[in-house]
Design a protein around this motif. Structure first.
Motif, PDB file in Angstrom:
ATOM      1  N   TRP A  50      26.636  33.608  12.643  1.00 37.53           N
ATOM      2  CA  TRP A  50      27.296  32.961  13.779  1.00 37.53           C
ATOM      3  C   TRP A  50      28.403  33.863  14.326  1.00 37.53           C
ATOM      4  O   TRP A  50      28.531  34.059  15.531  1.00 37.53           O
ATOM      5  CB  TRP A  50      27.881  31.608  13.342  1.00 37.53           C
ATOM      6  CG  TRP A  50      29.003  31.174  14.205  1.00 37.53           C
ATOM      7  CD1 TRP A  50      28.928  30.531  15.397  1.00 37.53           C
ATOM      8  CD2 TRP A  50      30.400  31.432  13.987  1.00 37.53           C
ATOM      9  NE1 TRP A  50      30.178  30.356  15.922  1.00 37.53           N
ATOM     10  CE2 TRP A  50      31.105  30.903  15.077  1.00 37.53           C
ATOM     11  CE3 TRP A  50      31.119  32.056  12.968  1.00 37.53           C
ATOM     12  CZ2 TRP A  50      32.489  30.977  15.180  1.00 37.53           C
ATOM     13  CZ3 TRP A  50      32.496  32.130  13.077  1.00 37.53           C
ATOM     14  CH2 TRP A  50      33.166  31.593  14.163  1.00 37.53           C
ATOM     15  N   ALA A  51      29.233  34.388  13.428  1.00 31.25           N
ATOM     16  CA  ALA A  51      30.361  35.205  13.842  1.00 31.25           C
ATOM     17  C   ALA A  51      29.884  36.487  14.547  1.00 31.25           C
ATOM     18  O   ALA A  51      30.468  36.897  15.549  1.00 31.25           O
ATOM     19  CB  ALA A  51      31.227  35.559  12.635  1.00 31.25           C
ATOM     20  N   PHE A  52      28.834  37.084  14.023  1.00 30.41           N
ATOM     21  CA  PHE A  52      28.282  38.299  14.624  1.00 30.41           C
ATOM     22  C   PHE A  52      27.864  38.026  16.068  1.00 30.41           C
ATOM     23  O   PHE A  52      28.224  38.768  16.991  1.00 30.41           O
ATOM     24  CB  PHE A  52      27.088  38.786  13.798  1.00 30.41           C
ATOM     25  CG  PHE A  52      26.510  40.084  14.278  1.00 30.41           C
ATOM     26  CD1 PHE A  52      27.142  41.283  14.017  1.00 30.41           C
ATOM     27  CD2 PHE A  52      25.325  40.101  14.986  1.00 30.41           C
ATOM     28  CE1 PHE A  52      26.613  42.489  14.453  1.00 30.41           C
ATOM     29  CE2 PHE A  52      24.777  41.299  15.434  1.00 30.41           C
ATOM     30  CZ  PHE A  52      25.422  42.495  15.166  1.00 30.41           C
ATOM     31  N   ASN A  53      27.128  36.950  16.275  1.00 33.86           N
ATOM     32  CA  ASN A  53      26.688  36.564  17.615  1.00 33.86           C
ATOM     33  C   ASN A  53      27.878  36.242  18.508  1.00 33.86           C
ATOM     34  O   ASN A  53      27.957  36.698  19.656  1.00 33.86           O
ATOM     35  CB  ASN A  53      25.745  35.366  17.506  1.00 33.86           C
ATOM     36  CG  ASN A  53      25.092  35.008  18.809  1.00 33.86           C
ATOM     37  OD1 ASN A  53      25.720  35.008  19.851  1.00 33.86           O
ATOM     38  ND2 ASN A  53      23.829  34.672  18.747  1.00 33.86           N
ATOM     39  N   GLN A  54      28.815  35.469  18.004  1.00 33.85           N
ATOM     40  CA  GLN A  54      29.991  35.081  18.777  1.00 33.85           C
ATOM     41  C   GLN A  54      30.807  36.305  19.183  1.00 33.85           C
ATOM     42  O   GLN A  54      31.356  36.351  20.285  1.00 33.85           O
ATOM     43  CB  GLN A  54      30.858  34.123  17.961  1.00 33.85           C
ATOM     44  CG  GLN A  54      32.014  33.542  18.722  1.00 33.85           C
ATOM     45  CD  GLN A  54      31.584  32.625  19.840  1.00 33.85           C
ATOM     46  OE1 GLN A  54      30.551  31.960  19.762  1.00 33.85           O
ATOM     47  NE2 GLN A  54      32.361  32.579  20.896  1.00 33.85           N
ATOM     48  N   GLY A  55      30.858  37.291  18.310  1.00 35.89           N
ATOM     49  CA  GLY A  55      31.568  38.516  18.636  1.00 35.89           C
ATOM     50  C   GLY A  55      30.993  39.195  19.869  1.00 35.89           C
ATOM     51  O   GLY A  55      31.736  39.717  20.704  1.00 35.89           O
ATOM     52  N   PHE A  56      29.687  39.154  19.992  1.00 33.01           N
ATOM     53  CA  PHE A  56      29.072  39.780  21.164  1.00 33.01           C
ATOM     54  C   PHE A  56      29.349  38.991  22.439  1.00 33.01           C
ATOM     55  O   PHE A  56      29.501  39.583  23.510  1.00 33.01           O
ATOM     56  CB  PHE A  56      27.577  40.019  20.940  1.00 33.01           C
ATOM     57  CG  PHE A  56      27.341  41.304  20.194  1.00 33.01           C
ATOM     58  CD1 PHE A  56      27.172  42.495  20.874  1.00 33.01           C
ATOM     59  CD2 PHE A  56      27.356  41.330  18.812  1.00 33.01           C
ATOM     60  CE1 PHE A  56      27.002  43.691  20.197  1.00 33.01           C
ATOM     61  CE2 PHE A  56      27.183  42.515  18.115  1.00 33.01           C
ATOM     62  CZ  PHE A  56      27.009  43.703  18.812  1.00 33.01           C
ATOM     63  N   TYR A  57      29.468  37.682  22.347  1.00 28.16           N
ATOM     64  CA  TYR A  57      29.916  36.914  23.514  1.00 28.16           C
ATOM     65  C   TYR A  57      31.271  37.438  23.978  1.00 28.16           C
ATOM     66  O   TYR A  57      31.508  37.630  25.171  1.00 28.16           O
ATOM     67  CB  TYR A  57      30.045  35.426  23.178  1.00 28.16           C
ATOM     68  CG  TYR A  57      28.776  34.638  23.314  1.00 28.16           C
ATOM     69  CD1 TYR A  57      28.429  34.064  24.527  1.00 28.16           C
ATOM     70  CD2 TYR A  57      27.930  34.457  22.232  1.00 28.16           C
ATOM     71  CE1 TYR A  57      27.262  33.317  24.656  1.00 28.16           C
ATOM     72  CE2 TYR A  57      26.764  33.730  22.349  1.00 28.16           C
ATOM     73  CZ  TYR A  57      26.430  33.163  23.568  1.00 28.16           C
ATOM     74  OH  TYR A  57      25.279  32.440  23.685  1.00 28.16           O
ATOM     75  N   ASN A  58      32.169  37.652  23.020  1.00 26.44           N
ATOM     76  CA  ASN A  58      33.496  38.145  23.364  1.00 26.44           C
ATOM     77  C   ASN A  58      33.442  39.558  23.936  1.00 26.44           C
ATOM     78  O   ASN A  58      34.182  39.888  24.872  1.00 26.44           O
ATOM     79  CB  ASN A  58      34.418  38.063  22.151  1.00 26.44           C
ATOM     80  CG  ASN A  58      34.838  36.642  21.892  1.00 26.44           C
ATOM     81  OD1 ASN A  58      35.486  36.024  22.727  1.00 26.44           O
ATOM     82  ND2 ASN A  58      34.461  36.097  20.754  1.00 26.44           N
ATOM     83  N   LEU A  59      32.570  40.389  23.399  1.00 25.25           N
ATOM     84  CA  LEU A  59      32.400  41.734  23.943  1.00 25.25           C
ATOM     85  C   LEU A  59      31.945  41.674  25.398  1.00 25.25           C
ATOM     86  O   LEU A  59      32.493  42.365  26.260  1.00 25.25           O
ATOM     87  CB  LEU A  59      31.387  42.523  23.106  1.00 25.25           C
ATOM     88  CG  LEU A  59      30.992  43.895  23.666  1.00 25.25           C
ATOM     89  CD1 LEU A  59      32.183  44.839  23.725  1.00 25.25           C
ATOM     90  CD2 LEU A  59      29.862  44.492  22.836  1.00 25.25           C
TER      91      LEU A  59
END
Length: 122
Positions: A50-59
């Protein structure tokens, strides 16, 4: 868009780049996952996808904000401000969902809200 609004767009983008790094690259460090109220490594391991995916949203939000400024003109600024509106909205959702995340929500939503207000009054 005035220069001060642009500075806050950049601040919002840089913050979201840092969050990308925490969520997608550094998440398994105890000092990082505890920032997200995850108490131990076992729960962090479960949350890691989840965190990995969410990080890309932020990117992508950061790239929209900063890239829009670099592109310039009305269209570029519209992209930057749309990214800021998304960042601000996500910060509002964060505080609404968990009051313990108030500091993070202010850091997330503050600069983009300031950028939006300054762009609107200029």
């Amino acid at each position: 868009m005035n220069t001060i609004a642009q500075i806050f767009v950049v601040l919002a983008g840089v913050f979201h780049l840092a969050v990308f790094a925490m969520e997608s690259l550094l998440f398994m460090k105890p000092s990082t996952y505890k920032r997200f109220l995850i108490p131990n490594e076992a729960e962090a391991t479960i949350s890691k996808p989840w965190a990995f995916n969410q990080g890309f949203y932020n990117l992508f939000l950061a790239l929209g904000a900063i890239g829009g400024l670099i592109a310039g003109g009305d269209k570029g600024h519209a992209i930057a401000l749309f990214a800021c509106a998304c960042m601000a909205s996500a910060g509002i959702v964060l505080i609404a969902s968990d009051r313990r995340m108030a500091r993070s929500a202010v850091l997330q939503a503050g600069p983009p809200i300031i950028a939006l207000v300054l762009a609107a009054v200029a």
